[in-house]
Write a protein that holds these residues in place. Structure first.
Motif, PDB file in Angstrom:
ATOM      1  N   ALA A 223       0.858  -1.186   0.000  1.00  0.00           N
ATOM      2  CA  ALA A 223       0.000   0.000   0.000  1.00  0.00           C
ATOM      3  C   ALA A 223       0.895   1.236   0.000  1.00  0.00           C
ATOM      4  CB  ALA A 223      -0.914  -0.006   1.224  1.00  0.00           C
ATOM      5  N   THR A 224       0.754   2.062  -1.024  1.00  0.00           N
ATOM      6  CA  THR A 224       1.605   3.245  -1.159  1.00  0.00           C
ATOM      7  C   THR A 224       0.765   4.519  -1.162  1.00  0.00           C
ATOM      8  OG1 THR A 224       1.520   3.076  -3.584  1.00  0.00           O
ATOM      9  CG2 THR A 224       3.326   1.928  -2.468  1.00  0.00           C
ATOM     10  N   GLY A 225       1.466   5.653  -1.107  1.00  0.00           N
ATOM     11  CA  GLY A 225       0.781   6.946  -1.137  1.00  0.00           C
ATOM     12  C   GLY A 225       0.007   7.248   0.128  1.00  0.00           C
ATOM     13  N   LEU A 226       0.425   6.677   1.247  1.00  0.00           N
ATOM     14  CA  LEU A 226      -0.278   6.887   2.510  1.00  0.00           C
ATOM     15  C   LEU A 226       0.171   8.206   3.152  1.00  0.00           C
ATOM     16  CD1 LEU A 226       0.083   3.265   3.938  1.00  0.00           C
ATOM     17  CD2 LEU A 226      -1.821   4.207   2.609  1.00  0.00           C
ATOM     18  N   GLN A 227      -0.688   8.750   3.994  1.00  0.00           N
ATOM     19  CA  GLN A 227      -0.386   9.983   4.718  1.00  0.00           C
ATOM     20  C   GLN A 227      -0.932   9.866   6.146  1.00  0.00           C
ATOM     21  OE1 GLN A 227       1.353  12.759   3.436  1.00  0.00           O
ATOM     22  NE2 GLN A 227       1.770  11.429   1.676  1.00  0.00           N
ATOM     23  N   GLN A 228      -0.567   8.808   6.834  1.00  0.00           N
ATOM     24  CA  GLN A 228      -1.097   8.571   8.173  1.00  0.00           C
ATOM     25  C   GLN A 228      -0.119   9.085   9.238  1.00  0.00           C
ATOM     26  OE1 GLN A 228      -1.247   4.536   9.841  1.00  0.00           O
ATOM     27  NE2 GLN A 228      -3.415   4.894  10.327  1.00  0.00           N
ATOM     28  N   VAL A 229      -0.628   9.862  10.152  1.00  0.00           N
ATOM     29  CA  VAL A 229       0.193  10.395  11.235  1.00  0.00           C
ATOM     30  C   VAL A 229       0.288   9.350  12.346  1.00  0.00           C
ATOM     31  CG1 VAL A 229       0.418  12.196  12.978  1.00  0.00           C
ATOM     32  CG2 VAL A 229      -0.455  12.767  10.693  1.00  0.00           C
ATOM     33  N   ARG A 230       1.513   8.990  12.692  1.00  0.00           N
ATOM     34  CA  ARG A 230       1.787   8.071  13.799  1.00  0.00           C
ATOM     35  C   ARG A 230       2.810   8.716  14.715  1.00  0.00           C
ATOM     36  NH1 ARG A 230       1.313   1.664  12.626  1.00  0.00           N
ATOM     37  NH2 ARG A 230      -0.657   1.734  11.468  1.00  0.00           N
ATOM     38  N   GLY A 231       2.304   9.330  15.780  1.00  0.00           N
ATOM     39  CA  GLY A 231       3.182  10.076  16.662  1.00  0.00           C
ATOM     40  C   GLY A 231       3.751  11.282  15.952  1.00  0.00           C
ATOM     41  N   ALA A 232       5.111  11.365  15.921  1.00  0.00           N
ATOM     42  CA  ALA A 232       5.780  12.478  15.238  1.00  0.00           C
ATOM     43  C   ALA A 232       6.176  12.105  13.821  1.00  0.00           C
ATOM     44  CB  ALA A 232       7.015  12.894  16.030  1.00  0.00           C
ATOM     45  N   ARG A 233       5.712  10.958  13.341  1.00  0.00           N
ATOM     46  CA  ARG A 233       6.106  10.477  12.010  1.00  0.00           C
ATOM     47  C   ARG A 233       4.900  10.376  11.091  1.00  0.00           C
ATOM     48  NH1 ARG A 233       8.814   4.987  13.718  1.00  0.00           N
ATOM     49  NH2 ARG A 233       6.870   4.975  14.914  1.00  0.00           N
ATOM     50  N   LEU A 234       5.204  10.332   9.796  1.00  0.00           N
ATOM     51  CA  LEU A 234       4.160  10.238   8.776  1.00  0.00           C
ATOM     52  C   LEU A 234       4.366   8.934   7.998  1.00  0.00           C
ATOM     53  CD1 LEU A 234       1.765  11.852   7.549  1.00  0.00           C
ATOM     54  CD2 LEU A 234       3.370  12.683   5.810  1.00  0.00           C
ATOM     55  N   LEU A 235       3.398   8.028   8.088  1.00  0.00           N
ATOM     56  CA  LEU A 235       3.486   6.743   7.400  1.00  0.00           C
ATOM     57  C   LEU A 235       3.178   6.922   5.923  1.00  0.00           C
ATOM     58  CD1 LEU A 235       3.763   3.624   7.536  1.00  0.00           C
ATOM     59  CD2 LEU A 235       1.285   3.542   7.959  1.00  0.00           C
ATOM     60  N   GLU A 236       4.083   6.404   5.049  1.00  0.00           N
ATOM     61  CA  GLU A 236       3.906   6.567   3.611  1.00  0.00           C
ATOM     62  C   GLU A 236       3.678   5.251   2.881  1.00  0.00           C
ATOM     63  OE1 GLU A 236       7.315   8.708   2.182  1.00  0.00           O
ATOM     64  OE2 GLU A 236       6.285  10.646   2.428  1.00  0.00           O
ATOM     65  N   GLU A 237       4.209   4.150   3.374  1.00  0.00           N
ATOM     66  CA  GLU A 237       4.117   2.888   2.634  1.00  0.00           C
ATOM     67  C   GLU A 237       4.092   1.707   3.593  1.00  0.00           C
ATOM     68  OE1 GLU A 237       6.684   0.311  -0.684  1.00  0.00           O
ATOM     69  OE2 GLU A 237       7.074   2.457  -0.391  1.00  0.00           O
ATOM     70  N   VAL A 238       3.317   0.676   3.198  1.00  0.00           N
ATOM     71  CA  VAL A 238       3.242  -0.569   3.959  1.00  0.00           C
ATOM     72  C   VAL A 238       3.442  -1.731   3.001  1.00  0.00           C
ATOM     73  CG1 VAL A 238       1.789  -2.080   5.362  1.00  0.00           C
ATOM     74  CG2 VAL A 238       1.697   0.389   5.692  1.00  0.00           C
ATOM     75  N   ASP A 239       4.405  -2.601   3.328  1.00  0.00           N
ATOM     76  CA  ASP A 239       4.656  -3.801   2.516  1.00  0.00           C
ATOM     77  C   ASP A 239       4.373  -5.028   3.378  1.00  0.00           C
ATOM     78  OD1 ASP A 239       5.443  -5.767   0.821  1.00  0.00           O
ATOM     79  OD2 ASP A 239       7.534  -5.113   0.633  1.00  0.00           O
ATOM     80  N   PRO A 240       3.194  -5.656   3.218  1.00  0.00           N
ATOM     81  CA  PRO A 240       2.817  -6.782   4.082  1.00  0.00           C
ATOM     82  C   PRO A 240       3.408  -8.126   3.673  1.00  0.00           C
ATOM     83  CG  PRO A 240       0.998  -6.202   2.641  1.00  0.00           C
ATOM     84  CD  PRO A 240       2.104  -5.248   2.332  1.00  0.00           C
ATOM     85  N   GLY A 241       4.066  -8.209   2.517  1.00  0.00           N
ATOM     86  CA  GLY A 241       4.721  -9.447   2.124  1.00  0.00           C
ATOM     87  C   GLY A 241       3.752 -10.546   1.696  1.00  0.00           C
ATOM     88  N   VAL A 242       4.168 -11.792   1.897  1.00  0.00           N
ATOM     89  CA  VAL A 242       3.393 -12.945   1.441  1.00  0.00           C
ATOM     90  C   VAL A 242       2.890 -13.741   2.638  1.00  0.00           C
ATOM     91  CG1 VAL A 242       4.680 -13.111  -0.720  1.00  0.00           C
ATOM     92  CG2 VAL A 242       5.434 -14.420   1.280  1.00  0.00           C
ATOM     93  N   ALA A 243       1.936 -14.624   2.364  1.00  0.00           N
ATOM     94  CA  ALA A 243       1.389 -15.485   3.406  1.00  0.00           C
ATOM     95  C   ALA A 243       1.164 -16.883   2.850  1.00  0.00           C
ATOM     96  CB  ALA A 243       0.075 -14.915   3.948  1.00  0.00           C
ATOM     97  N   LEU A 244       1.420 -17.886   3.660  1.00  0.00           N
ATOM     98  CA  LEU A 244       1.193 -19.276   3.306  1.00  0.00           C
ATOM     99  C   LEU A 244       0.236 -19.882   4.326  1.00  0.00           C
ATOM    100  CD1 LEU A 244       4.902 -20.352   2.631  1.00  0.00           C
ATOM    101  CD2 LEU A 244       3.217 -19.598   0.940  1.00  0.00           C
ATOM    102  N   SER A 245      -0.651 -20.741   3.875  1.00  0.00           N
ATOM    103  CA  SER A 245      -1.608 -21.341   4.799  1.00  0.00           C
ATOM    104  C   SER A 245      -1.934 -22.768   4.384  1.00  0.00           C
ATOM    105  CB  SER A 245      -2.897 -20.518   4.869  1.00  0.00           C
ATOM    106  OG  SER A 245      -3.546 -20.484   3.614  1.00  0.00           O
ATOM    107  N   GLY A 246      -2.393 -23.537   5.346  1.00  0.00           N
ATOM    108  CA  GLY A 246      -2.797 -24.909   5.094  1.00  0.00           C
ATOM    109  C   GLY A 246      -3.838 -25.340   6.108  1.00  0.00           C
ATOM    110  N   SER A 247      -4.639 -26.307   5.731  1.00  0.00           N
ATOM    111  CA  SER A 247      -5.673 -26.819   6.636  1.00  0.00           C
ATOM    112  C   SER A 247      -5.889 -28.293   6.364  1.00  0.00           C
ATOM    113  CB  SER A 247      -6.990 -26.047   6.469  1.00  0.00           C
ATOM    114  OG  SER A 247      -7.544 -26.291   5.187  1.00  0.00           O
ATOM    115  N   ALA A 248      -6.393 -28.984   7.372  1.00  0.00           N
ATOM    116  CA  ALA A 248      -6.699 -30.404   7.232  1.00  0.00           C
ATOM    117  C   ALA A 248      -7.737 -30.765   8.278  1.00  0.00           C
ATOM    118  CB  ALA A 248      -5.439 -31.257   7.407  1.00  0.00           C
TER     119      ALA A 248
END
Length: 336
Positions: A223-248
């Motif tokens: 997720a890019t182009g973000l403008q979220q204020v977190r404390g004294a910082r400004l969040l611009e990008e989030v890279d959540p990566g990959v996920a693997l799952s299994g069930s039985a």
């Protein structure tokens, strides 16, 4: 156990246990033979079990070509934990914050499936989310992430053989993003990014049991182009990566109208990297989550099977527990 066998068993048992039936033994044997003969309209138990199982495990059932299905589900999930907010600058860790959380989430979802071909089903899911945070006394009522699915069965189903289904999913970010809100005053109802995944599921009927399993992989788009204020910082990008799952798990036919399903799900999520406008990065380490689910499918009419479920978190990162119920919505306009 089939109904025609039960009828025969009861007749024979009555003849053996009730006094005065010795003279009518030949008649009872004839009646037993007649009862044991499979009647027209009697359904095979494996078919009954498969119907109940398919209602609870959507990954293992496909719609016939041109048919529709609309399902309503309600789920309640409770999550209580403490989260660490870390910032890493030049190899050093700072801004450590412990954030307690106790969240109650109620999800009303409508799922629609359409049989494009006998072996290809397309579907969509619309969740409506209500969430409460009892620690911060926050709440939100909004749409969640709408998702689309496709399920393809490459080989025809053969009774007694393993059934294989390939599936793909696309999850949107229509819900309230956790990266576009005031985290001290608002709650989210979505992930905040698009996800694209796929996998394979298998199942086999071993009357009166169905065994099943699946594996999948999901790519979470940054997720890019973000403008979220977190404390004294400004969040611009989030890279959540990959996920693997299994069930039985397995589903067991308790009767013609009731089936019990027990399954376990495990998933691995890659680390999430948050990038701020000043160059700082916050890293949430990779996670392994486990969940145990118990589902009871009950046939309440010829066309309706109600599924109730209980889920228990097996790892620290999983929700503590969940409760759910789902059933089909029958409309004449959705019939073939």
């Amino acid at each position: 156990m089939n109904r025609w066998f039960v009828r025969g068993f009861l007749l024979v048992a009555t003849a053996a246990l009730v006094p005065g039936h010795a003279l009518a033994q030949d008649t009872n044997v004839d009646k037993a033979r007649e009862a044991l003969a499979k009647k027209e309209g009697d359904e095979d138990s494996s078919k009954q079990l498969e119907e109940v199982f398919q209602a609870a495990e959507k990954n293992y059932s496909l719609q016939k070509k041109g048919t529709h299905a609309l399902t309503y589900s309600f789920d309640y999930t409770y999550t209580g934990d403490q989260r660490l907010d870390l910032a890493i600058t030049n190899g050093s860790v700072r801004n450590i914050d412990v954030v307690p959380s106790a969240t109650h989430e109620f999800t009303n979802a409508f799922s629609y499936d359409y049989g494009l071909l006998d072996n290809l089903t397309l579907g969509a899911r619309l969740p409506l989310v209500v969430k409460y945070d009892t620690e911060d006394e926050l709440n939100v009522y909004d749409v969640g992430d709408i998702s689309f699915t496709g399920r393809w069965q490459p080989f025809p189903y053969v009774p007694g053989k393993m059934s294989t289904t390939l599936f793909g999913t696309l999850s949107t970010k229509t819900g309230v993003s956790p990266y576009e809100i005031d985290i001290k005053e608002q709650l989210s109802t979505g992930s905040g990014y698009y996800s694209l995944g796929g996998g394979v599921s298998v199942s086999k009927v071993l009357d009166p049991v169905v065994v099943f399993g699946s594996v999948s992989a999901t790519y979470n788009m940054p997720a890019t182009g973000l403008q979220q204020v977190r404390g004294a910082r400004l969040l611009e990008e989030v890279d959540p990566g990959v996920a693997l799952s299994g069930s039985a798990g397995f589903a067991y036919s308790l009767s013609y109208d009731v089936s019990l399903s027990i399954s376990s799900q495990f998933s691995y999520s890659d680390q999430t990297i948050l990038t701020f406008s000043n160059g700082d990065k916050a890293v949430a380490q990779d996670q392994m989550t486990g969940f145990l689910s118990l589902s009871l499918g009950t046939r309440v009419s010829d066309t309706t099977i109600v599924n109730t479920s209980l889920g228990i978190g097996l790892t620290e990162d999983a929700p503590d527990f969940s409760l759910g119920v789902s059933f089909p919505i029958n409309f004449s306009g959705l019939k073939e």
